[in-house]
Design a protein around this motif. Structure first.
Motif, PDB file in Angstrom:
ATOM      1  N   TYR A 191     -58.575 -40.635  14.934  1.00 28.86           N
ATOM      2  CA  TYR A 191     -57.545 -40.265  13.943  1.00 28.86           C
ATOM      3  C   TYR A 191     -56.868 -38.947  14.323  1.00 28.86           C
ATOM      4  O   TYR A 191     -56.635 -38.096  13.466  1.00 28.86           O
ATOM      5  CB  TYR A 191     -58.131 -40.140  12.534  1.00 28.86           C
ATOM      6  CG  TYR A 191     -58.700 -41.417  11.955  1.00 28.86           C
ATOM      7  CD1 TYR A 191     -57.868 -42.404  11.420  1.00 28.86           C
ATOM      8  CD2 TYR A 191     -60.070 -41.628  11.911  1.00 28.86           C
ATOM      9  CE1 TYR A 191     -58.404 -43.575  10.880  1.00 28.86           C
ATOM     10  CE2 TYR A 191     -60.610 -42.789  11.362  1.00 28.86           C
ATOM     11  CZ  TYR A 191     -59.773 -43.754  10.848  1.00 28.86           C
ATOM     12  OH  TYR A 191     -60.292 -44.896  10.310  1.00 28.86           O
ATOM     13  N   GLU A 192     -56.591 -38.775  15.617  1.00 28.54           N
ATOM     14  CA  GLU A 192     -55.897 -37.549  16.038  1.00 28.54           C
ATOM     15  C   GLU A 192     -54.438 -37.600  15.596  1.00 28.54           C
ATOM     16  O   GLU A 192     -53.845 -36.583  15.294  1.00 28.54           O
ATOM     17  CB  GLU A 192     -55.990 -37.427  17.549  1.00 28.54           C
ATOM     18  CG  GLU A 192     -57.411 -37.147  17.992  1.00 28.54           C
ATOM     19  CD  GLU A 192     -57.456 -36.072  19.023  1.00 28.54           C
ATOM     20  OE1 GLU A 192     -57.921 -34.967  18.673  1.00 28.54           O
ATOM     21  OE2 GLU A 192     -57.050 -36.325  20.161  1.00 28.54           O
ATOM     22  N   GLU A 243     -52.659 -43.551  13.699  1.00 29.31           N
ATOM     23  CA  GLU A 243     -53.910 -44.311  13.829  1.00 29.31           C
ATOM     24  C   GLU A 243     -54.357 -44.926  12.498  1.00 29.31           C
ATOM     25  O   GLU A 243     -55.003 -45.963  12.481  1.00 29.31           O
ATOM     26  CB  GLU A 243     -55.015 -43.427  14.393  1.00 29.31           C
ATOM     27  CG  GLU A 243     -55.057 -43.459  15.911  1.00 29.31           C
ATOM     28  CD  GLU A 243     -56.078 -42.513  16.485  1.00 29.31           C
ATOM     29  OE1 GLU A 243     -57.069 -42.987  17.048  1.00 29.31           O
ATOM     30  OE2 GLU A 243     -55.901 -41.283  16.352  1.00 29.31           O
ATOM     31  N   TYR A 244     -54.018 -44.285  11.389  1.00 33.79           N
ATOM     32  CA  TYR A 244     -54.392 -44.827  10.077  1.00 33.79           C
ATOM     33  C   TYR A 244     -53.656 -46.157   9.853  1.00 33.79           C
ATOM     34  O   TYR A 244     -54.225 -47.124   9.387  1.00 33.79           O
ATOM     35  CB  TYR A 244     -54.037 -43.842   8.962  1.00 33.79           C
ATOM     36  CG  TYR A 244     -54.812 -42.531   9.010  1.00 33.79           C
ATOM     37  CD1 TYR A 244     -55.937 -42.355   8.219  1.00 33.79           C
ATOM     38  CD2 TYR A 244     -54.413 -41.489   9.830  1.00 33.79           C
ATOM     39  CE1 TYR A 244     -56.646 -41.158   8.246  1.00 33.79           C
ATOM     40  CE2 TYR A 244     -55.117 -40.297   9.875  1.00 33.79           C
ATOM     41  CZ  TYR A 244     -56.226 -40.138   9.081  1.00 33.79           C
ATOM     42  OH  TYR A 244     -56.925 -38.958   9.125  1.00 33.79           O
ATOM     43  N   TYR A 280     -63.756 -43.031   8.200  1.00 30.70           N
ATOM     44  CA  TYR A 280     -62.533 -42.233   7.962  1.00 30.70           C
ATOM     45  C   TYR A 280     -62.918 -40.789   7.619  1.00 30.70           C
ATOM     46  O   TYR A 280     -64.003 -40.538   7.078  1.00 30.70           O
ATOM     47  CB  TYR A 280     -61.678 -42.855   6.837  1.00 30.70           C
ATOM     48  CG  TYR A 280     -62.359 -42.848   5.483  1.00 30.70           C
ATOM     49  CD1 TYR A 280     -63.094 -43.944   5.048  1.00 30.70           C
ATOM     50  CD2 TYR A 280     -62.276 -41.739   4.639  1.00 30.70           C
ATOM     51  CE1 TYR A 280     -63.734 -43.933   3.814  1.00 30.70           C
ATOM     52  CE2 TYR A 280     -62.908 -41.719   3.408  1.00 30.70           C
ATOM     53  CZ  TYR A 280     -63.626 -42.816   3.007  1.00 30.70           C
ATOM     54  OH  TYR A 280     -64.280 -42.800   1.789  1.00 30.70           O
ATOM     55  N   LYS A 320     -51.928 -34.707   6.899  1.00 27.04           N
ATOM     56  CA  LYS A 320     -52.827 -35.853   7.168  1.00 27.04           C
ATOM     57  C   LYS A 320     -53.868 -36.051   6.060  1.00 27.04           C
ATOM     58  O   LYS A 320     -54.555 -37.072   6.016  1.00 27.04           O
ATOM     59  CB  LYS A 320     -53.547 -35.653   8.514  1.00 27.04           C
ATOM     60  CG  LYS A 320     -52.670 -35.925   9.722  1.00 27.04           C
ATOM     61  CD  LYS A 320     -53.456 -36.351  10.957  1.00 27.04           C
ATOM     62  CE  LYS A 320     -54.265 -35.264  11.554  1.00 27.04           C
ATOM     63  NZ  LYS A 320     -54.960 -35.587  12.782  1.00 27.04           N
ATOM     64  N   SER A 334     -56.243 -40.888   4.508  1.00 29.13           N
ATOM     65  CA  SER A 334     -57.446 -41.725   4.346  1.00 29.13           C
ATOM     66  C   SER A 334     -57.391 -42.465   3.012  1.00 29.13           C
ATOM     67  O   SER A 334     -57.706 -43.654   2.933  1.00 29.13           O
ATOM     68  CB  SER A 334     -58.715 -40.873   4.417  1.00 29.13           C
ATOM     69  OG  SER A 334     -58.926 -40.433   5.737  1.00 29.13           O
ATOM     70  N   SER A 346     -66.626 -37.155   5.054  1.00 25.37           N
ATOM     71  CA  SER A 346     -66.154 -38.402   5.657  1.00 25.37           C
ATOM     72  C   SER A 346     -66.677 -39.573   4.851  1.00 25.37           C
ATOM     73  O   SER A 346     -67.494 -39.392   3.937  1.00 25.37           O
ATOM     74  CB  SER A 346     -66.641 -38.516   7.103  1.00 25.37           C
ATOM     75  OG  SER A 346     -68.039 -38.719   7.121  1.00 25.37           O
TER      76      SER A 346
END
Ligand code: SAM
Length: 296
Positions: free
Chosen positions: A164-165, A169-170, A193, A213, A217, A251
């Motif tokens: 998830y850089e 990607e999410y 996540y 960001k 999630s 997380s």
């Protein structure tokens, strides 16, 4: 470009949550003697040296495995089983990644793949998994997910653990999961996540700025819960509260089609993790259903 290296984070609180949840799922899926399929889409290198310069940079293992060791004598059940798996690695200051954890639970007649795109991490993974049930593959895990489903044998699970850089990607996880559940609606899927603080310290100016960001999630979870599967479980853990200095304060794992009674086992796990790693239960730790069979 692949810049992420998991060694900087190995054994932290997020690895502890992810690896114990993985063990719990695999234990339940291997109760039946029938063979199962296992895919780790983002495998990493398999083993990490906790005394390496990279691992010691932020000493993240102190928030996870190293802290748990201090309570080892009092722990029972799932956490105790996890510590038994990790112990031989710790004797040489190492920590096992998800492929090695999975290998402990999978049987000779199971089919297991681990994908890793980074060339150096893949070479390490290949060497570390040489004597294991895991078949290491140097390929894009999302592409493998599409290509391998539906699998044979037709029961089992997928672990999805991207870095998830990038914000993309999410969305990528969600888009790939749409395809995956269409191809294999009965599979179990565990998607890791991060929980990111809404504000962060800008490393150049030192100022506190918003972290765009931080919301991603939550948005991803809401969309995952809409996918056409029977049920969706969310387990999340944080050893501390959000703070601009913490970045990733916790997380979670979003689990599609969790095995029978996983939720009950994870409830107990979270209580134990809270008492060992965060001092007490807090609002950032818990287990909740995002979708139940009745809502299908
Ligand atoms: C968070 S780490 C994996 C940690 C590992 N699952 C564990 O728990 O021990 C993510 C890994 O995915 C790799 N990676 C990034 N994008 C990938 C992709 N599209 N396919 C496969 N691997 C990828 C990175 O090189 C990194 O090693």
């Amino acid at each position: 470009m692949l810049s992420y290296q998991h060694v900087y984070h190995a054994g932290n609180h997020a690895d502890v949550l992810k690896h114990i949840t993985l063990m719990s799922m695999l234990k339940k899926l291997t109760v039946k003697s029938k063979p199962m399929f296992y895919l780790d889409t983002h495998a990493g290198s398999g083993v990490y040296h906790l005394n390496s310069e990279q691992a010691l940079k932020n000493s993240e293992a102190n928030t996870g495995i190293k802290n748990l060791n201090d309570s080892a004598n009092h722990l029972e059940g799932l956490i105790a089983d996890y510590l038994t798996v990790v112990a031989p690695y710790q004797q040489s200051s190492q920590y096992p990644g998800s492929p090695m954890i999975a290998d402990e639970l999978l049987r000779d007649h199971d089919t297991a793949f681990a994908c890793e795109l980074h060339p150096q991490a893949f070479n390490e993974l290949q060497s570390n998994s040489k004597h294991s049930i895991i078949k290491a593959q140097n390929r894009n895990g999302f592409e493998a997910l599409k290509a391998m489903l539906p699998p044979s044998p037709n029961r089992g699970m997928v672990l999805i653990d991207p870095p998830y850089e990038n914000a993309e990607e999410y969305t990528q996880v969600l888009e790939q999961m749409k395809v995956a559940v269409k191809r294999w609606p009965i599979g179990s899927y565990a998607i890791w996540y991060p929980l990111l603080s809404p504000q962060r310290v800008d490393y150049k100016s030192g100022e506190i700025v918003a972290n765009p960001k931080a919301k991603l999630s939550k948005l991803m979870l809401a969309s995952l819960a809409e996918l056409p599967v029977k049920s969706v479980l969310n387990v999340y853990f944080s050893p501390s509260s959000p703070s601009p200095n913490t970045g990733m304060y916790g997380s979670g794992m979003c689990i599609l089609n969790p095995p029978w009674q996983l939720a009950e086992e994870l409830e107990e796990l979270i209580q134990q993790l809270c008492s060992c790693l965060s001092g007490d239960a807090n609002e950032y730790c818990g287990v909740s259903w995002l979708k139940t069979e009745a809502q299908k």
